[in-house]
Design a protein around this motif. Sequence first.
Motif, PDB file in Angstrom:
ATOM      1  N   UNK A 158      38.323  47.861  42.131  1.00  6.05           N
ATOM      2  CA  UNK A 158      37.894  47.850  42.871  1.00  6.05           C
ATOM      3  C   UNK A 158      37.208  45.864  42.946  1.00  6.05           C
ATOM      4  N   UNK A 159      37.519  45.482  44.786  1.00  4.41           N
ATOM      5  CA  UNK A 159      36.877  44.264  45.435  1.00  4.41           C
ATOM      6  C   UNK A 159      35.439  43.213  44.356  1.00  4.41           C
ATOM      7  N   UNK A 160      36.263  42.738  43.428  1.00  3.76           N
ATOM      8  CA  UNK A 160      34.036  42.116  43.041  1.00  3.76           C
ATOM      9  C   UNK A 160      33.594  42.305  41.665  1.00  3.76           C
ATOM     10  N   UNK A 161      35.084  43.320  41.678  1.00  2.00           N
ATOM     11  CA  UNK A 161      34.975  43.209  39.236  1.00  2.00           C
ATOM     12  C   UNK A 161      34.838  42.425  38.587  1.00  2.00           C
ATOM     13  N   UNK A 162      34.293  42.780  37.773  1.00  2.00           N
ATOM     14  CA  UNK A 162      34.001  41.389  36.523  1.00  2.00           C
ATOM     15  C   UNK A 162      35.891  41.009  36.233  1.00  2.00           C
TER      16      UNK A 162
END
Length: 424
Positions: free
Chosen positions: A41-45
């Motif tokens: 998912x977007x923004x995952x580390x």
Amino acid sequence: MMPVLTAVAVVFGATMLVVGIVRLLMVPFAIVFEARHRPPPPGSPPHAGTIFDHPGSAPPSISVIVPAYNEGVVVQNCVRSIARSRYPDFEVVCVDDGSSDDTYAQLQALAAELPGVQAYTQANRGKGAALNCGIDHALGDILVLVDADGMFGPDTLTEMVRAFTDERIGAVCGDDRTVNLDRVQTRFLALINHVGTGLMRRALSAMHCLPIVSGNTGAFRRDVLERTGPLNEDTVGEDLELTWRVYRAGYRAAFAPRALVHAESPSTLPDLWKQRVRWARGLLQTVRLHYDLTGNPRYGPFGPYLAFNLFSQVLGPVIQVAALVVFVALALLGDPSAVPATFWQVLLFLSLPLTVALLVLAVFLDRAPGDLRHAWTLPLWPFFSTVMSLVMLRAIWLELRGAENRWNKMDRSGTISVDTGQDS
């Protein structure tokens, strides 16, 4: 002339048909791989879902090792593209291997300008020694070994880390693409190379027997390298030999399809010949060093696959050349039944559609449909196939003679024909 061309068509058609059938069997594994490897998912580390993902943990540190020998034409673009990576914790360790041009001066200037870039030099000892020197100075948890002409995307390092999803994965191979699309030959290579990356690397990774972590885009866990030992400095295939030692140590290699590195493909036939002879010699040397791995079920599917790989990559070319010689000789002797027209027509009818279909599938797996614009170069394939078989014969001859190992790298042009995303 026509009988000779007919003989070539027979051998090429038969070869492509056999290779095509083998690759067709790989398609389900490639599709399984693709189904399992979805973008996070977007923004995952960067380390989400990996073996480094623990409560409160930070992403693992990375050291990118850049060996360079007379790379003044390309090394600036390479190091700057790595330095622009969006990964939060990395360093770039550059090692000049006794260059006679201004490579080391450029590396020193880059180290003075860019945070996290270091420059070292040594007497000329070869690529393996330069990589080992870099590893000795590196501090990262993950060591990324590259070539000095590679152009990284902003998320290449992140995608490398995200492929370490299992404790048994000791190394990760990225996806190398052609950056210099200014010649007919490089456009042809850019297109057909998708079969090796889009299809084969996905399938072999899913089967747990990916046999090589490419020398221009490979990541290794430091703790795994501590078990395998440093790179072998006495082989011209140090990347292949190290990968096999990773399997010997109980780990495996995985493929990271979104870890893109654009690098130069050989733009002239002599450069292509030198590169492929070096690769073939590297394979022969690695087989000799690790002969006990071949066919050995102790190493899971990797051992049996090596037996098939030995047949297809070493014995196959010898058989192909022998068959070509026989067919050409029969054709020149004027035996009209030696190569029946219907026989080679059926071969081509069966092999060409299958080969093209697999190529198109590989291109779309790599999400690079734009490369199909180079399809007009595909008539080069029979010539390329024949040359690659002769390459193996040359490599076998050099190994039997005990010829000197040389880095023998191709001349760089510095041409950049694609958007590598480095300015995004």
